[in-house]
Design a protein around this motif. Structure first.
Motif, PDB file in Angstrom:
ATOM      1  N   CYS A 112      51.004  24.776 -14.886  1.00 55.74           N
ATOM      2  CA  CYS A 112      51.234  24.651 -13.441  1.00 55.74           C
ATOM      3  C   CYS A 112      51.678  23.235 -13.103  1.00 55.74           C
ATOM      4  CB  CYS A 112      49.966  24.995 -12.667  1.00 55.74           C
ATOM      5  SG  CYS A 112      49.574  26.754 -12.586  1.00 55.74           S
ATOM      6  N   TYR A 124      56.650  27.658 -10.717  1.00 52.13           N
ATOM      7  CA  TYR A 124      55.265  27.361 -10.385  1.00 52.13           C
ATOM      8  C   TYR A 124      54.531  28.637 -10.007  1.00 52.13           C
ATOM      9  CZ  TYR A 124      51.096  25.322  -8.339  1.00 52.13           C
ATOM     10  OH  TYR A 124      49.772  25.017  -8.077  1.00 52.13           O
ATOM     11  N   TYR A 125      55.189  29.518  -9.245  1.00 52.76           N
ATOM     12  CA  TYR A 125      54.519  30.745  -8.841  1.00 52.76           C
ATOM     13  C   TYR A 125      54.072  31.549 -10.058  1.00 52.76           C
ATOM     14  CZ  TYR A 125      53.320  35.337  -7.517  1.00 52.76           C
ATOM     15  OH  TYR A 125      52.611  36.497  -7.419  1.00 52.76           O
ATOM     16  N   GLU A 127      53.590  30.537 -13.178  1.00 57.25           N
ATOM     17  CA  GLU A 127      52.516  29.847 -13.899  1.00 57.25           C
ATOM     18  C   GLU A 127      51.206  29.968 -13.114  1.00 57.25           C
ATOM     19  OE1 GLU A 127      52.980  29.119 -16.787  1.00 57.25           O
ATOM     20  OE2 GLU A 127      55.086  28.620 -17.050  1.00 57.25           O
ATOM     21  N   ASN A 128      51.318  29.967 -11.796  1.00 56.93           N
ATOM     22  CA  ASN A 128      50.147  30.167 -10.942  1.00 56.93           C
ATOM     23  C   ASN A 128      49.531  31.542 -11.175  1.00 56.93           C
ATOM     24  OD1 ASN A 128      48.476  29.570  -8.455  1.00 56.93           O
ATOM     25  ND2 ASN A 128      49.594  31.359  -7.714  1.00 56.93           N
ATOM     26  N   PHE A 131      47.496  31.310 -14.218  1.00 61.47           N
ATOM     27  CA  PHE A 131      46.274  30.550 -13.918  1.00 61.47           C
ATOM     28  C   PHE A 131      45.211  31.449 -13.298  1.00 61.47           C
ATOM     29  CE2 PHE A 131      43.812  28.084 -10.771  1.00 61.47           C
ATOM     30  CZ  PHE A 131      43.228  27.135 -11.603  1.00 61.47           C
ATOM     31  N   LEU A 173      48.425  22.543  -6.482  1.00 64.97           N
ATOM     32  CA  LEU A 173      48.037  21.988  -7.780  1.00 64.97           C
ATOM     33  C   LEU A 173      46.745  21.192  -7.665  1.00 64.97           C
ATOM     34  CD1 LEU A 173      48.716  21.536 -10.758  1.00 64.97           C
ATOM     35  CD2 LEU A 173      50.052  19.529 -10.065  1.00 64.97           C
ATOM     36  N   HIS A 176      44.001  23.571  -7.553  1.00 65.06           N
ATOM     37  CA  HIS A 176      43.745  24.115  -8.891  1.00 65.06           C
ATOM     38  C   HIS A 176      42.806  23.196  -9.680  1.00 65.06           C
ATOM     39  CE1 HIS A 176      47.427  27.004  -9.472  1.00 65.06           C
ATOM     40  NE2 HIS A 176      46.696  27.305  -8.419  1.00 65.06           N
TER      41      HIS A 176
END
Length: 221
Positions: A112, A124-125, A127-128, A131, A173, A176
């Motif tokens: 992320c 990013y979405y 990878e989010n 996560f 981030l 996170h």
């Protein structure tokens, strides 16, 4: 077509719906879409089925796929439920995570950060997504994982839209990191609260989301 290509095609149709290029109630013709995106009808049909599963498209007898607009109120209700489910997953993950869960969460956090540093909201979405799935897995509750994953898919278009708000990616981030710190410390209460706050769209976040949705509605007019 590869999985990434199929995903890109689905995202492009999804974006057309959210930006008003395709209007609520409009029939999405497979042949026309295939020509528009220069693909065969098979991946178009698969993309429409996936969009149907998250409520952006409705497959109707003799009409095929039709665009659906759930409206801001319905979206807000879904985010409310999602925030509670995610909070529960975070609390359970704080109590139940094992070493392999810790490694998966830390790896997902690092990816992320790489996506955020590249300023790529779509990357990013996704990878989010990884996560959050790592947290669901760390909760070690199969039923909760199914419910979280299902609603996460339903909210995918709007969570992607959220990331286009100024500074939202950097804020996400930072949240996170707080979530990971609480989970790895075994602090269930903080993990629950942090995830609820991270997902909820109350206050300014809801205002930003509604503003974006209304902007799209004006484009449809």
């Amino acid at each position: 077509m590869t999985a990434n290509t199929n995903q890109k095609l689905r995202d492009e149709i999804e974006n057309c719906i959210l930006t008003g290029a395709f209007h609520p109630g409009e029939r999405l013709d497979e042949v026309q879409l295939a020509g528009r995106f220069n693909v065969s009808r098979t991946p178009i049909r698969e993309a429409l089925l996936q969009l149907s599963a998250i409520g952006l498209v409705e497959i109707r007898p003799r009409r095929g796929a039709v665009v659906v607009d759930p409206g801001p109120e319905r979206v807000f209700e879904m985010f409310e439920v999602m925030a509670e489910l995610e909070g529960m997953a975070g609390a359970l993950a704080a109590r139940r995570h094992q070493e392999q869960d810790r490694d998966a969460i830390l790896e997902a956090l690092a990816r992320c950060q790489e996506a955020a540093e590249s300023n790529d909201t779509d990357r990013y979405y996704y990878e989010n997504e990884v996560f959050h799935r790592a947290i669901y897995a760390a909760a070690h509750s199969g039923f909760l994982e199914e419910q979280c994953a299902g609603l996460h898919r339903r909210l995918r278009p709007y969570r992607r839209l959220q990331l286009r708000v100024r500074n939202r990616m950097s804020v996400s981030l930072a949240e996170h990191r707080q979530i990971v710190e609480a989970i790895l410390a075994g602090d269930a209460d903080t993990a629950r609260a942090s995830l609820r706050h991270h997902v909820a769209v109350q206050g300014d976040r809801f205002g930003d989301l509604v503003a974006n949705l209304r902007k799209m509605e004006r484009r449809r007019a």
